[in-house]
Design an enzyme around this catalytic site. Structure first.
Site, PDB file in Angstrom:
ATOM      1  N   ASN A 122       0.828  -1.205   0.000  1.00 33.71           N
ATOM      2  CA  ASN A 122       0.000   0.000   0.000  1.00 33.71           C
ATOM      3  C   ASN A 122       0.861   1.253   0.000  1.00 33.71           C
ATOM      4  OD1 ASN A 122      -2.038  -1.814   0.173  1.00 33.71           O
ATOM      5  ND2 ASN A 122      -2.434  -1.514   2.355  1.00 33.71           N
TER       6      ASN A 122
ATOM      7  N   HIS B  13       5.891  -0.762  -2.760  1.00 31.74           N
ATOM      8  CA  HIS B  13       5.383  -0.046  -3.931  1.00 31.74           C
ATOM      9  C   HIS B  13       5.453   1.475  -3.742  1.00 31.74           C
ATOM     10  CE1 HIS B  13       2.880  -3.802  -5.322  1.00 31.74           C
ATOM     11  NE2 HIS B  13       4.180  -3.934  -5.500  1.00 31.74           N
TER      12      HIS B  13
ATOM     13  N   GLY C  54      -5.220  -9.277   3.063  1.00 29.42           N
ATOM     14  CA  GLY C  54      -5.939  -8.365   2.171  1.00 29.42           C
ATOM     15  C   GLY C  54      -5.261  -8.089   0.855  1.00 29.42           C
TER      16      GLY C  54
HETATM   17  N1  APR Z   1     -10.575  -7.363   4.694  1.00 28.13           N
HETATM   18  C1  APR Z   1      -9.710  -8.237   4.106  1.00 28.13           C
HETATM   19  N2  APR Z   1      -9.513  -8.308   2.788  1.00 28.13           N
HETATM   20  C2  APR Z   1     -10.223  -7.472   1.997  1.00 28.13           C
HETATM   21  C3  APR Z   1     -11.134  -6.532   2.521  1.00 28.13           C
HETATM   22  C4  APR Z   1     -11.307  -6.501   3.938  1.00 28.13           C
HETATM   23  N3  APR Z   1     -12.158  -5.651   4.550  1.00 28.13           N
HETATM   24  N4  APR Z   1     -11.679  -5.839   1.494  1.00 28.13           N
HETATM   25  C5  APR Z   1     -11.135  -6.327   0.373  1.00 28.13           C
HETATM   26  N5  APR Z   1     -10.252  -7.319   0.675  1.00 28.13           N
HETATM   27  C6  APR Z   1      -9.412  -8.112  -0.229  1.00 28.13           C
HETATM   28  C7  APR Z   1     -10.093  -8.476  -1.540  1.00 28.13           C
HETATM   29  O1  APR Z   1     -10.868  -9.655  -1.374  1.00 28.13           O
HETATM   30  C8  APR Z   1      -8.881  -8.685  -2.459  1.00 28.13           C
HETATM   31  O2  APR Z   1      -8.414 -10.011  -2.395  1.00 28.13           O
HETATM   32  O3  APR Z   1      -8.295  -7.339  -0.581  1.00 28.13           O
HETATM   33  C9  APR Z   1      -7.827  -7.745  -1.856  1.00 28.13           C
HETATM   34  C10 APR Z   1      -7.577  -6.495  -2.668  1.00 28.13           C
HETATM   35  O4  APR Z   1      -7.009  -6.853  -3.900  1.00 28.13           O
HETATM   36  P1  APR Z   1      -6.446  -5.753  -4.911  1.00 28.13           P
HETATM   37  O5  APR Z   1      -7.454  -4.666  -5.088  1.00 28.13           O
HETATM   38  O6  APR Z   1      -5.969  -6.456  -6.127  1.00 28.13           O
HETATM   39  O7  APR Z   1      -5.209  -5.091  -4.103  1.00 28.13           O
HETATM   40  P2  APR Z   1      -3.736  -5.627  -3.871  1.00 28.13           P
HETATM   41  O8  APR Z   1      -3.668  -7.099  -3.899  1.00 28.13           O
HETATM   42  O9  APR Z   1      -3.193  -4.923  -2.693  1.00 28.13           O
HETATM   43  O10 APR Z   1      -3.014  -5.057  -5.177  1.00 28.13           O
HETATM   44  C11 APR Z   1      -1.632  -5.253  -5.338  1.00 28.13           C
HETATM   45  O11 APR Z   1      -1.660  -4.061  -7.396  1.00 28.13           O
HETATM   46  O12 APR Z   1      -2.337  -2.365  -8.772  1.00 28.13           O
HETATM   47  C12 APR Z   1      -1.356  -2.785  -7.926  1.00 28.13           C
HETATM   48  O13 APR Z   1       0.264  -1.468  -6.948  1.00 28.13           O
HETATM   49  C13 APR Z   1      -1.064  -1.868  -6.786  1.00 28.13           C
HETATM   50  O14 APR Z   1      -0.223  -2.461  -4.592  1.00 28.13           O
HETATM   51  C14 APR Z   1      -1.214  -2.752  -5.571  1.00 28.13           C
HETATM   52  C15 APR Z   1      -1.038  -4.143  -6.138  1.00 28.13           C
END
Ligand code: APR
Length: 241
Positions: free
Chosen positions: A95, A112, A178
């Site tokens: 994040n 990141h 998450g």
């Molecule tokens: N509690 C736990 N998990 C959650 C919640 C919650 N309240 N709300 C959403 N999630 C989960 C979703 O189910 C999903 O699996 O968080 C995840 C979010 O996924 P993404 O939106 O893909 O985010 P992330 O995995 O952090 O993305 C990775 O992608 O675009 C790039 O650089 C950006 O750092 C980011 C990277």
């Protein structure tokens, strides 16, 4: 619980899901940030060269949105874990927000980058990002009007991969919170931890793209799962001390 030595080393990787309940939009959930934007336009070096104003506006808006939200109990639970484990915890986040720090964590690896930091494309120095980069404020070091957000775009190398790799090779437990597991190298950390003989645990709202390789998966909200897991781990460490 077994450890290879007297220490019990833990690596925690967090993703957008831990900040979701604070009100920060995730990327790939319904209504997520990538729904209204093409990744190529706002999260690549080529997109920035093509249309810097759109990119600066995208990150200025995100910086403003993050400034008004608060850390939640999941961020604070990980700060408690750091208080207890000290250097035996490596907290790595994908994040770009500062909610871990505002939740009390001191040592956070932002692989990141951070939206609160500006990187000068002329002199390479980092400084606190002003509220807006769209209006081209000067770099405090070289006065060049060449600041960009210090976030890692697709095609760029994430920060501190050596340090993270060493910690994964030595850890007893790897926990992902998450994150959808769609973006590498972070999505590959679970495999590295497993290769190193660590136990692996995923805490996520939904099944992720790498759930199947974790030893254990717990599904639910980060605000419930993370404090409960931290309490459980600390109680277990006290028992086995
Ligand atoms: N509690 C736990 N998990 C959650 C919640 C919650 N309240 N709300 C959403 N999630 C989960 C979703 O189910 C999903 O699996 O968080 C995840 C979010 O996924 P993404 O939106 O893909 O985010 P992330 O995995 O952090 O993305 C990775 O992608 O675009 C790039 O650089 C950006 O750092 C980011 C990277």
């Amino acid at each position: 619980m077994t450890s290879r030595n007297a220490r019990y080393r833990v690596v925690v990787l967090t993703g957008a899901g831990i900040s979701a309940e604070s009100g920060v939009a995730t990327f790939r959930d319904a209504g997520g940030l990538w729904e209204g934007h093409r990744v190529e336009d706002v999260a690549t070096p080529a997109g920035f060269v093509r249309d810097p104003d759109t990119v600066q506006r995208f990150y200025d808006d995100r910086r403003a949105a993050i400034a008004v939200v608060q850390p939640n109990v999941a961020h604070r639970a990980l700060a408690r874990l750091e208080d207890a484990l000290g250097d035996d915890l490596l907290l790595v986040t994908q994040n770009i927000d500062d909610l871990h720090e505002r939740g009390g964590s001191r040592a956070v690896i932002h692989m990141h980058g951070r939206i609160g930091i500006a990187l000068c494309r002329s002199c390479g120095k980092r400084s606190a990002a002003p509220t807006m980069l769209l209006d081209r404020p000067p770099c405090p070091y070289c006065s060049g009007r060449t600041l960009r957000p210090d976030v890692v775009w697709f095609g760029e190398v994430p920060h501190d991969l050596d340090l993270i790799g060493r910690a994964l090779a030595e850890c007893d437990l790897f926990v992902a919170v998450g994150t959808l597991g769609a973006v590498y190298p972070a999505a590959g950390f679970v495999a590295s931890a497993l290769d190193a003989g660590a136990r692996t645990l995923e805490l996520n709202l939904t099944v992720s793209e790498v759930s199947s390789i974790f030893d254990e998966v717990r599904m639910g909200r980060a605000s419930e799962l993370v404090p409960a897991w931290v309490d459980e781990l600390l109680a277990e460490l006290r028992r086995t001390a």
